[in-house]
Write a protein that holds these residues in place. Structure first.
Motif, PDB file in Angstrom:
ATOM      1  N   GLY A 249       0.825  -1.208   0.000  1.00 53.48           N
ATOM      2  CA  GLY A 249       0.000   0.000   0.000  1.00 53.48           C
ATOM      3  C   GLY A 249       0.856   1.253   0.000  1.00 53.48           C
ATOM      4  N   GLU A 250       0.304   2.316   0.591  1.00 56.10           N
ATOM      5  CA  GLU A 250       1.056   3.571   0.648  1.00 56.10           C
ATOM      6  C   GLU A 250       2.147   3.450   1.694  1.00 56.10           C
ATOM      7  OE1 GLU A 250      -1.856   6.270   2.120  1.00 56.10           O
ATOM      8  OE2 GLU A 250      -3.390   4.975   1.245  1.00 56.10           O
ATOM      9  N   VAL A 251       3.000   4.481   1.725  1.00 55.10           N
ATOM     10  CA  VAL A 251       4.085   4.484   2.696  1.00 55.10           C
ATOM     11  C   VAL A 251       3.508   4.676   4.095  1.00 55.10           C
ATOM     12  CG1 VAL A 251       6.087   5.774   3.510  1.00 55.10           C
ATOM     13  CG2 VAL A 251       5.770   5.335   1.061  1.00 55.10           C
ATOM     14  N   ALA A 252       3.853   3.761   5.018  1.00 52.92           N
ATOM     15  CA  ALA A 252       3.340   3.869   6.385  1.00 52.92           C
ATOM     16  C   ALA A 252       4.345   4.577   7.282  1.00 52.92           C
ATOM     17  CB  ALA A 252       3.036   2.480   6.943  1.00 52.92           C
ATOM     18  N   LEU A 253       5.599   4.199   7.130  1.00 48.99           N
ATOM     19  CA  LEU A 253       6.627   4.801   7.985  1.00 48.99           C
ATOM     20  C   LEU A 253       7.725   5.352   7.088  1.00 48.99           C
ATOM     21  CD1 LEU A 253       7.152   4.971  11.113  1.00 48.99           C
ATOM     22  CD2 LEU A 253       8.893   3.260  10.723  1.00 48.99           C
ATOM     23  N   ASP A 254       8.082   6.594   7.354  1.00 49.13           N
ATOM     24  CA  ASP A 254       9.054   7.274   6.502  1.00 49.13           C
ATOM     25  C   ASP A 254      10.125   7.886   7.398  1.00 49.13           C
ATOM     26  OD1 ASP A 254      10.398   8.558   4.575  1.00 49.13           O
ATOM     27  OD2 ASP A 254       8.818  10.005   4.070  1.00 49.13           O
ATOM     28  N   VAL A 255      11.339   7.389   7.275  1.00 45.19           N
ATOM     29  CA  VAL A 255      12.442   7.914   8.080  1.00 45.19           C
ATOM     30  C   VAL A 255      13.386   8.648   7.148  1.00 45.19           C
ATOM     31  CG1 VAL A 255      14.386   7.299   9.559  1.00 45.19           C
ATOM     32  CG2 VAL A 255      12.245   6.047   9.754  1.00 45.19           C
ATOM     33  N   THR A 256      13.643   9.926   7.426  1.00 51.34           N
ATOM     34  CA  THR A 256      14.533  10.694   6.551  1.00 51.34           C
ATOM     35  C   THR A 256      15.589  11.431   7.353  1.00 51.34           C
ATOM     36  OG1 THR A 256      12.695  12.257   6.541  1.00 51.34           O
ATOM     37  CG2 THR A 256      13.222  11.203   4.451  1.00 51.34           C
ATOM     38  N   GLY A 257      16.828  11.292   6.928  1.00 51.93           N
ATOM     39  CA  GLY A 257      17.941  12.042   7.517  1.00 51.93           C
ATOM     40  C   GLY A 257      18.016  11.919   9.026  1.00 51.93           C
ATOM     41  N   HIS A 274      17.996   6.672   6.237  1.00 54.18           N
ATOM     42  CA  HIS A 274      16.815   6.874   5.398  1.00 54.18           C
ATOM     43  C   HIS A 274      16.155   5.534   5.184  1.00 54.18           C
ATOM     44  CE1 HIS A 274      17.610  10.986   3.869  1.00 54.18           C
ATOM     45  NE2 HIS A 274      18.852  10.655   4.162  1.00 54.18           N
ATOM     46  N   MET A 275      14.834   5.475   5.337  1.00 56.49           N
ATOM     47  CA  MET A 275      14.128   4.270   4.911  1.00 56.49           C
ATOM     48  C   MET A 275      12.630   4.546   4.842  1.00 56.49           C
ATOM     49  SD  MET A 275      14.340   1.872   8.259  1.00 56.49           S
ATOM     50  CE  MET A 275      13.913   2.412   9.873  1.00 56.49           C
ATOM     51  N   THR A 276      11.951   3.798   4.012  1.00 57.83           N
ATOM     52  CA  THR A 276      10.494   3.871   3.983  1.00 57.83           C
ATOM     53  C   THR A 276       9.962   2.454   3.996  1.00 57.83           C
ATOM     54  OG1 THR A 276      10.514   3.858   1.582  1.00 57.83           O
ATOM     55  CG2 THR A 276      10.372   6.005   2.632  1.00 57.83           C
ATOM     56  N   VAL A 277       8.847   2.277   4.673  1.00 62.30           N
ATOM     57  CA  VAL A 277       8.190   0.978   4.673  1.00 62.30           C
ATOM     58  C   VAL A 277       6.740   1.203   4.281  1.00 62.30           C
ATOM     59  CG1 VAL A 277       7.935  -1.164   5.929  1.00 62.30           C
ATOM     60  CG2 VAL A 277       9.522   0.554   6.755  1.00 62.30           C
ATOM     61  N   PHE A 313       4.788   8.986  10.377  1.00 57.14           N
ATOM     62  CA  PHE A 313       3.884   7.851  10.319  1.00 57.14           C
ATOM     63  C   PHE A 313       2.626   8.312   9.593  1.00 57.14           C
ATOM     64  CE2 PHE A 313       0.165   5.871  12.449  1.00 57.14           C
ATOM     65  CZ  PHE A 313       0.322   4.598  11.941  1.00 57.14           C
ATOM     66  N   ASN A 314       2.319   7.713   8.456  1.00 54.00           N
ATOM     67  CA  ASN A 314       1.200   8.135   7.610  1.00 54.00           C
ATOM     68  C   ASN A 314       1.218   9.649   7.385  1.00 54.00           C
ATOM     69  OD1 ASN A 314       0.313   5.557   7.397  1.00 54.00           O
ATOM     70  ND2 ASN A 314      -1.238   5.716   9.019  1.00 54.00           N
ATOM     71  N   GLY A 315       2.417  10.190   7.184  1.00 54.33           N
ATOM     72  CA  GLY A 315       2.533  11.614   6.910  1.00 54.33           C
ATOM     73  C   GLY A 315       2.613  12.506   8.131  1.00 54.33           C
ATOM     74  N   GLY A 330      -0.424   3.486  16.713  1.00 52.61           N
ATOM     75  CA  GLY A 330      -0.330   2.184  16.063  1.00 52.61           C
ATOM     76  C   GLY A 330       1.081   1.761  15.697  1.00 52.61           C
ATOM     77  N   VAL A 331       2.080   2.461  16.247  1.00 54.64           N
ATOM     78  CA  VAL A 331       3.474   2.068  15.992  1.00 54.64           C
ATOM     79  C   VAL A 331       3.948   1.256  17.194  1.00 54.64           C
ATOM     80  CG1 VAL A 331       5.801   2.878  15.514  1.00 54.64           C
ATOM     81  CG2 VAL A 331       3.837   4.181  14.692  1.00 54.64           C
ATOM     82  N   LEU A 332       4.104  -0.053  17.029  1.00 54.14           N
ATOM     83  CA  LEU A 332       4.496  -0.922  18.141  1.00 54.14           C
ATOM     84  C   LEU A 332       5.876  -1.505  17.905  1.00 54.14           C
ATOM     85  CD1 LEU A 332       1.228  -2.908  18.881  1.00 54.14           C
ATOM     86  CD2 LEU A 332       1.893  -0.645  19.602  1.00 54.14           C
TER      87      LEU A 332
END
Lengths: 505, 358
Positions: A249-257, A274-277, A313-315, A330-332
């Protein structure tokens, strides 16, 4: 027939409530690399502790070159030519290599002489090591060299190695194997403990397989398939977790810099991660222990706060939210260390269920705890994840490591997370339970949860993850699709040989 | 040899205090016998006379008067101790509570109004709270050690006590003697006995309320859960979302407020005056009471009673049997020693060492 170097006959050792070794017999020949294979809790450690004089057997005998051998303590085992490299290094970070080695010797020679002997041995066996470097600055692979050289200085006849490759990258493993092969060619026997089957197939001459304390079979690893050995270890046919073809689906978790200084003196700083899930995706994060895994989990759980925008998380920016607020969203997370981090050892399972379940399971109202609802939740975890315990009123410390692990993972899985981060989810768990934990993680992903799985078990990561990245000194490599990745590529992502000099054999 | 139990033993955690008291009686009796006293008579004097002896009508109220401040302070301390927050300065907070409470009351003198005593209660709690918040704030803000700061503040409080006894709060009609007006002769500010001759004053009521409050907090409320979690596994507490700074401010503040209340009830009741030698060590003894009661509210209630009993019984034994004061202190020390020693059996069991076959 020639006399074997070491012959074990009917060794038995019982602890209260469990027979760790039951009539175990096998022989280790001269110049042989002998594998001791078995799951966690199969009795491998107890067996080698008996050989090394740390534990006395209840019954049974050992013969060393035909002579009765019963070491009352490790010192006399060393005097008889038995040396051991432990899984966990016992080195002092603040001292240099030579000082650390001198500490473990009965009559250490003068520092200068010792340093030159260390150089001599390290060059003979292709283990380059500067005796004057501080241990705190060495990589895991180099620390292991210190332990190996410490053993080789005693000129051992039998070298015992307990899970030596668990802290090494694939390239470092190759260097280690060259050294071990050279030792074998000189007539040193090696007892090699591991549960990594491919390694054993390339290195070992013979293998003895333990299950529940019993010797359940022997084989020649190079002629036996890994699957057959695994099934001997487990005693049943293995189920491979199913992964259905999933749509992300869409990006749920987005880690930048994301950059975080090390929270403690010997911790690791995270550098520009950096990572996206996406929803439904499993991102596997590999790497040698101590390269920022704990810190990454702390940052994602909210134990370590960052700048707000570093984690979304979801933006929504959540970098500055604490653990409770993130759970509400909802981040466990499930940390690696079960006792003392994921669970409080002296508290009951009910109380430990409340520890992370309070927010999402509605276990409190106006600050007051709802004990009966909490107990129901604890019982649900115990049932769903087959946690072996008399009941939820038992203290967490009374559970075996694997059972507590099932409880800790189950507690998070049952809370229907949107993002789940797990660190070493199957560490210390037997193969059947590990398979069910992996299946639970895959099922979550199939329902649209974004999963980050941090692990040092590469086979596990290959099995469950859709994309793979590696942590190396706090830096995360760019994620790549798991399908089609080779072991060499993974090794390079993990930092190759960590700048270690290659063996000159 | 000792072997760790997989589960803490319930039976032993209840039996430990009893066994410890019995062992103390036994070894204390030996000690008294060596000193040339009849051990049965000495033990009887300490444990029996205050409760059921000839003059027990006089001693029994004393039990409440001495026990109440110990319990009140120990309850507050135990909450912090459970979370690994060590307030050692309850004595200072006790003094400040007395100074604030008495100061607030004397400011109204000689006005006669119902609201004076409640204001004194609030002022007393505030005095203890502010004194305990100093180490809490310094710990949260600068990472100082709360043990040292709270302990040092005891000596500051003692100097303040001397200062106000001789200056600000000195009785203007006291013929130059140090010390404040006596609350026992100022009805609006007097913490009188609720039933004459029973020793039951508002401080005793407050101590019972504190016990119930602490019990509910620890067993039913999330704050109590977080306190226990922080003490048992700090990393797990952080993982559960506990804010350590807030917990430190709460635990130190609450224990300070309770110690302040104890001081205020003492100064306005049994003691009556603010004087240089007002404090007699309740704040320090309460630390022992807290541990003797295993940091459990009900245990602390019993321990406070037991401690008060050995104090009063010890005094009787000193005056009637001529036992030296040091022997009584050794006796009290034995009690704590045996309690901690037998406590080991809650988590460990003794097994006969088996010789292992080689």
């Amino acid at each position: 027939m020639t006399t074997p170097l070491l012959s074990l006959q009917g060794l038995t050792k019982a602890y209260p409530g469990v027979v760790a070794n039951d009539q175990v017999s096998f022989d280790i020949g001269e110049g042989e690399v002998h594998a001791l294979l078995g799951e966690n809790g199969a009795g491998k450690s107890t067996l080698v502790k008996m050989i090394y004089g740390l534990v006395k057997p209840d019954s049974g005998t050992m013969l060393l070159r035909g002579q009765t051998y019963a070491p009352p303590e490790p010192r006399s085992a060393r005097a008889d030519g038995i040396a051991m490299v432990f899984q966990h290094f016992s080195l002092f970070d603040a001292l240099n290599v030579a000082e650390n080695i001198a500490l473990g010797m009965e009559n250490p020679p003068a520092m200068g002489d010792l340093a030159s002997r260390i150089r001599e041995v390290s060059e003979t066996y292709g283990l380059p090591l500067d005796p004057y470097r501080t241990v705190g600055d060495l990589s895991a692979g180099e620390r292991q060299r210190v332990e190996i050289i410490r053993c080789l200085l005693q000129d051992p006849k039998l070298l015992i190695m307990d899970e030596p490759t668990s802290v090494l990258t694939p390239q470092e493993v190759e260097i280690l194997f060259e050294t071990l092969n050279k030792l074998r060619s000189e007539g040193t026997s090696i007892l090699y403990i591991s549960h990594k089957l491919e390694e054993i197939r390339t290195l070992c001459d013979h293998a003895t397989i333990l299950r529940l304390g019993k010797n359940v079979g022997e084989c020649v690893p190079s002629e036996t398939s890994a699957r057959d050995m695994a099934e001997m270890m487990v005693g049943s046919t293995l189920q491979t977790p199913e992964r259905s073809g999933r749509e992300f689906g869409e990006v749920a978790l987005d880690v930048t810099g994301l950059s975080v200084p090390s929270p403690s003196e010997f911790g690791t700083a995270l550098r520009n991660v950096h990572m996206t899930v996406r929803k439904g995706e499993v991102l596997g994060i590999g790497g040698v222990a101590g390269n920022g895994q704990d810190e990454l989990l702390g940052v994602l759980s909210g134990e370590i706060l960052t700048t707000a925008d570093a984690i979304k998380f979801n933006g929504q920016s959540i970098g500055k939210l604490g653990p409770t607020a993130r759970r509400k969203l909802g981040v466990l997370t499930a940390p690696e260390e079960r006792l003392g981090h994921a669970a409080a050892p002296d508290m009951t399972l009910t109380e430990n269920a409340f520890l992370t379940g309070s927010v999402r399971e509605g276990l409190e109202s106006n600050g007051f705890l709802k004990w009966s609802e909490t107990k129901v939740f604890a019982e649900k975890i115990i049932k769903a994840f087959d946690v072996r315990t008399p009941g939820p009123e038992n203290a967490a410390r009374s559970l075996s490591g694997g059972n507590l692990q099932k409880f800790v993972i189950g507690r998070e899985v049952l809370q229907n997370p949107d993002v789940l981060v797990v660190n070493q989810p199957t560490w210390g768990v037997d193969a059947a339970a590990a398979a069910s934990i992996r299946q639970a993680i895959l099922d979550l992903a199939a329902n649209g949860t974004a999963v980050i799985c941090i692990s040092q078990d590469l086979d596990e990561l290959m099995e469950i993850s859709d994309s793979f990245a590696a942590l190396n000194e706090g830096r995360l490599s760019a994620p790549r699709l798991t399908t089609g990745l080779t072991v060499d590529e993974i090794g390079l992502m993990m930092g190759g040989a960590h700048g270690m000099e290659v063996a000159h054999v | 040899m000792l072997e760790k139990r997989p589960q803490p033993s319930k039976a032993w955690s209840y039996a430990t205090p009893l066994v410890a008291v019995l062992a103390t009686m036994l070894f204390g009796g030996v000690l008294f016998a060596i000193l040339g006293k009849n051990p049965i008579e000495a033990i009887g004097t300490i444990f029996w006379d205050p409760l059921f002896g000839e003059f027990s009508f006089y001693y029994r109220p004393q039990l409440l008067v001495k026990g109440a401040p110990l319990v009140l302070i120990a309850i507050g301390l135990s909450l912090g101790f459970r979370a690994g927050i060590w307030n050692i300065g309850a004595e200072g907070q006790y003094i400040m509570g007395a100074i604030f409470g008495a100061g607030a009351g004397l400011a109204f003198y000689p006005l006669d109004a119902w609201y004076i005593f409640p204001i004194m209660v609030i002022a007393g709690a505030f005095g203890g709270w502010i004194w305990a918040t100093i180490p809490a704030f310094l710990k949260v803000r600068f990472g100082t050690n709360e043990i040292l700061v709270s302990l040092m503040l005891v000596y500051v409080a003692e100097q303040m006590l001397a200062s106000v006894s001789l200056g600000l709060l000195k009785n203007p009609e006291g013929f130059g003697f140090p010390g404040s007006r006596n609350f026992q002769s100022y009805d609006s500010g007097h913490n009188a006995e609720l039933i004459a001759g029973s020793g039951m004053h508002w401080g005793v009521v407050a101590a019972f309320i504190a016990v119930i409050f602490a019990y509910v907090l620890l067993n039913r409320h999330i704050l109590g859960f977080h306190i226990r979690l922080t003490g048992e596994a700090p990393r797990a507490a952080k993982f559960a979302g506990v804010n350590p700074a807030r917990l430190i401010l709460f635990c130190l503040g609450l224990s300070g407020a309770l110690a302040g209340l104890a001081g205020m009830f003492e100064v306005s009741g049994p003691s009556g005056v603010v004087s240089i030698d007002f404090n007699v060590g309740y704040g320090f003894t309460a630390i022992i009471v807290a541990f003797l009661g295993r940091l459990h509210p009900v245990g602390i209630l019993l321990a406070g009673g037991l401690m008060a009993l050995t104090y009063i019984g010890g005094e009787i034994a000193q005056s009637q049997l001529g036992l030296p004061a040091a022997a009584i202190q050794v006796f009290q020390g034995m009690l704590l020693f045996f309690l901690l020693a037998f406590d080991l059996l809650t988590n460990y069991r003794i097994r006969a060492a088996r010789s292992e076959v080689a």
